[in-house]
Design an enzyme around this catalytic site. Sequence first.
Site, mmCIF file in Angstrom:
data_model
loop_
_atom_site.group_PDB
_atom_site.id
_atom_site.type_symbol
_atom_site.label_atom_id
_atom_site.label_comp_id
_atom_site.label_asym_id
_atom_site.label_seq_id
_atom_site.Cartn_x
_atom_site.Cartn_y
_atom_site.Cartn_z
ATOM 1 N N LYS A 187 9.892 -0.617 10.024
ATOM 2 C CA LYS A 187 9.154 -1.792 10.474
ATOM 3 C C LYS A 187 10.062 -3.016 10.352
ATOM 4 C CE LYS A 187 6.085 -1.234 7.232
ATOM 5 N NZ LYS A 187 4.949 -1.507 6.316
ATOM 6 N N LEU A 204 -1.928 1.451 7.363
ATOM 7 C CA LEU A 204 -1.927 0.646 6.140
ATOM 8 C C LEU A 204 -0.526 0.548 5.555
ATOM 9 C CD1 LEU A 204 -5.037 2.387 4.600
ATOM 10 C CD2 LEU A 204 -4.978 -0.048 5.160
ATOM 11 N N ASP A 205 -0.068 -0.654 5.336
ATOM 12 C CA ASP A 205 1.150 -0.853 4.557
ATOM 13 C C ASP A 205 0.881 -0.386 3.126
ATOM 14 O OD1 ASP A 205 3.731 -1.957 3.796
ATOM 15 O OD2 ASP A 205 2.585 -3.572 2.863
ATOM 16 N N ALA A 206 1.930 -0.030 2.408
ATOM 17 C CA ALA A 206 1.756 0.485 1.039
ATOM 18 C C ALA A 206 1.925 -0.617 -0.013
ATOM 19 C CB ALA A 206 2.746 1.623 0.780
ATOM 20 N N THR A 219 0.013 -4.206 -0.487
ATOM 21 C CA THR A 219 -1.203 -4.139 0.322
ATOM 22 C C THR A 219 -2.193 -3.198 -0.346
ATOM 23 O OG1 THR A 219 -0.008 -4.613 2.378
ATOM 24 C CG2 THR A 219 -2.180 -3.575 2.582
#
Length: 242
Positions: free
Chosen positions: A158, A11-13, A16
Amino acid sequence: MKTPRYDLVLLDADRTLFDFDRSEMEAIRLTLEAWGIAPDEGTVNRYLEINNGLWAACDRGEFPQPRLGRERFARLLNELGRTEVDPEQMNRDYLTRLGTLPYLLPGAEDLCRRLSPVCKLVIVTNGLTIAQEGRLGRSAIRPYISGMYVSEQMGCRKPELAYFQAVFAALGVDEAQKRRTVLVGDSISSDIRGGVGAGIDTVWFNPSGQTAPAELKITFIADSLEAVGTFILGVSSAEQRK
């Protein structure tokens, strides 16, 4: 319970799970005030322009992330004629404040609660360590998250393949397990391109209805976090209505 599509969810933070924009605005206003600078609209907007420009340069590989925090405040202070202020200390103050503001996006807590009994949830983020660890530790989703990998600590970010390889190595994910792994994020450039490049499925959290790049094979596009959870859990529309 129906078997979910995935065992591991990356999961991106920011934007998101976390309402970064709200936290950022509050933290920068408090920081400016603490250093005797009026947090008027023009000053705040100029900080945002500088900061967003530097992050974009980082994403393009044109600026080193370790220098970003100091540089954004150095540029702002220089424009304001406040060169007596230490930009390094101002940045630390800002990050500390940011870490105390764990605002979540609507549906984030429910998403993590739904997924955690059947999926391992891990945060993958390009943010800065103080802020990311501070917000996660104070947030309602902390009990559901198994780990967090912050680019600042890993020496890569990323969408670089090295970042995902390091995450997979730390989690013990082999090639077979990658087929049961999905990345969820709001950014095409860092999240989705990174996930595709790493050879895993991707869910683009796209509540604003942007057009997806035609050349990019996105596994699923979700307009809400509820839709993200429904897809990962493999629940059909008919089943969801029951």
